[in-house]
Design an enzyme around this catalytic site. Structure first.
Site, short mmCIF file in Angstrom:
data_model
loop_
_atom_site.label_atom_id
_atom_site.label_comp_id
_atom_site.label_asym_id
_atom_site.label_seq_id
_atom_site.Cartn_x
_atom_site.Cartn_y
_atom_site.Cartn_z
N ASN A 1 2.10 5.73 8.64
CA ASN A 1 3.48 5.68 8.13
C ASN A 1 4.08 7.08 8.25
O ASN A 1 5.21 7.27 8.72
CB ASN A 1 3.52 5.27 6.67
N HIS B 1 0.83 -1.20 0.00
CA HIS B 1 0.00 0.00 0.00
C HIS B 1 0.87 1.25 0.00
O HIS B 1 1.99 1.26 0.52
CB HIS B 1 -0.93 0.01 1.22
N GLY B 2 0.34 2.32 -0.59
CA GLY B 2 1.03 3.60 -0.54
C GLY B 2 1.15 4.10 0.89
O GLY B 2 0.55 3.54 1.82
N ARG C 1 -6.20 0.74 3.51
CA ARG C 1 -5.02 1.27 2.81
C ARG C 1 -4.59 0.34 1.68
O ARG C 1 -4.12 0.81 0.64
CB ARG C 1 -3.88 1.54 3.79
N GLY D 1 0.06 -2.12 12.05
CA GLY D 1 -0.50 -3.46 12.17
C GLY D 1 -1.90 -3.57 11.60
O GLY D 1 -2.14 -3.17 10.47
N GLU E 1 -1.63 -6.86 7.29
CA GLU E 1 -0.31 -6.57 7.84
C GLU E 1 -0.07 -7.43 9.09
O GLU E 1 -1.01 -7.94 9.71
CB GLU E 1 -0.22 -5.07 8.19
N ARG E 2 1.18 -7.61 9.42
CA ARG E 2 1.53 -8.25 10.69
C ARG E 2 0.87 -7.48 11.83
O ARG E 2 0.86 -6.25 11.84
CB ARG E 2 3.05 -8.21 10.83
N HIS E 3 0.32 -8.20 12.80
CA HIS E 3 -0.31 -7.58 13.96
C HIS E 3 0.78 -7.17 14.96
O HIS E 3 1.51 -8.02 15.47
CB HIS E 3 -1.28 -8.57 14.61
N TYR E 4 0.88 -5.87 15.21
CA TYR E 4 1.94 -5.37 16.08
C TYR E 4 1.58 -5.38 17.56
O TYR E 4 2.32 -4.82 18.39
CB TYR E 4 2.36 -3.96 15.64
#
Length: 230
Positions: free
Chosen positions: A15, A9-10, A60, A22, A87-90
């Site tokens: 970010n 994703h952009g 996203r 996450g 995404e990886r879960h943070y």
């Protein structure tokens, strides 16, 4: 040769703010929106035509997928969404500023949580505002499947069934595939595709732009790997 295009994703708003994201459903920034459009333009310039597209259930990645397909005149291509591409879960780091986390826990500890293959970050409390356990999009999942924290190893373990059930069969069937996903879900699949060691994957970075292309033979051996526009 069939092609698989990975588009992270952009740039997202988090970010931009240097926050751990996450599974938090954060939108694209203005820059990220343009990156997604530019990704589609590169795809069009390269003459890559897709038969299938896959993305996560986070906006996203969904928006990046739609914008890239539209910019490449392929918005009609069927898109399937799956939590397995999230995404990886943070965990408990979600929503924290990365620099502030380094001050709180130490640079080395945060680096280990971010880059190691099998070390879990602190778990997220189930009553946390970002907990997936109370998010309607995951209501069909068994509660035991919904993570409270993930490392890259666990991310690969939950992404791999989607690769084996959906993406790999499509490629073997001669179809070009677009995957709009996230830095770590893409890293996890790249580890599997390239048969990288646990140490080798630590140095692999997936940028928000441009898209990453893999070309495969009929047995799904990697023939070439490159970033569009480079």
């Amino acid at each position: 040769m069939v092609k698989l295009v990975f588009a992270r994703h952009g740039e997202s708003e988090w970010n931009k703010a240097n926050l751990f994201t996450g599974w938090a459903d954060v939108d694209l920034s203005e820059k990220g929106t343009q990156q997604a459009i530019d990704a589609g333009k590169l795809i069009k310039e390269a003459g890559i035509e897709f038969d299938k597209a896959y993305t996560s259930v986070l906006k996203r990645a969904i928006k990046t997928t739609n914008l890239a397909l539209e910019a490449s005149d392929q918005l009609w291509v069927p898109v399937e969404k799956s939590w397995r591409l999230n995404e990886r879960h943070y965990g408990g780091l979600t929503g924290k500023n990365k620099a502030e986390a380094a001050e709180q826990f130490g640079d080395e500890q945060v680096h280990i949580w971010r880059r190691s293959y099998d070390v879990l970050p602190p778990k997220m409390d189930r009553d946390d505002e970002y907990s997936a356990h109370k998010d309607r999009r995951y209501a069909s999942l068994d509660d035991s499947v919904i993570p409270d924290a993930e490392n890259l190893k666990v991310t690969l373990e939950r992404a791999l069934p989607f690769w084996e059930d959906k993406i790999a069969p499509a490629l073997k069937d001669g179809k070009n595939v677009f995957v709009g996903a996230h830095g770590n879900s893409i890293r996890a699949l790249v580890k599997h595709i390239k048969k990288l060691s646990d140490d080798e994957i630590m140095d692999v970075e997936i940028p928000n732009f441009p898209p990453l292309v893999f070309e495969f033979d009929e047995k799904l051996n990697v023939v070439s790997e490159y970033y569009l526009g480079k």
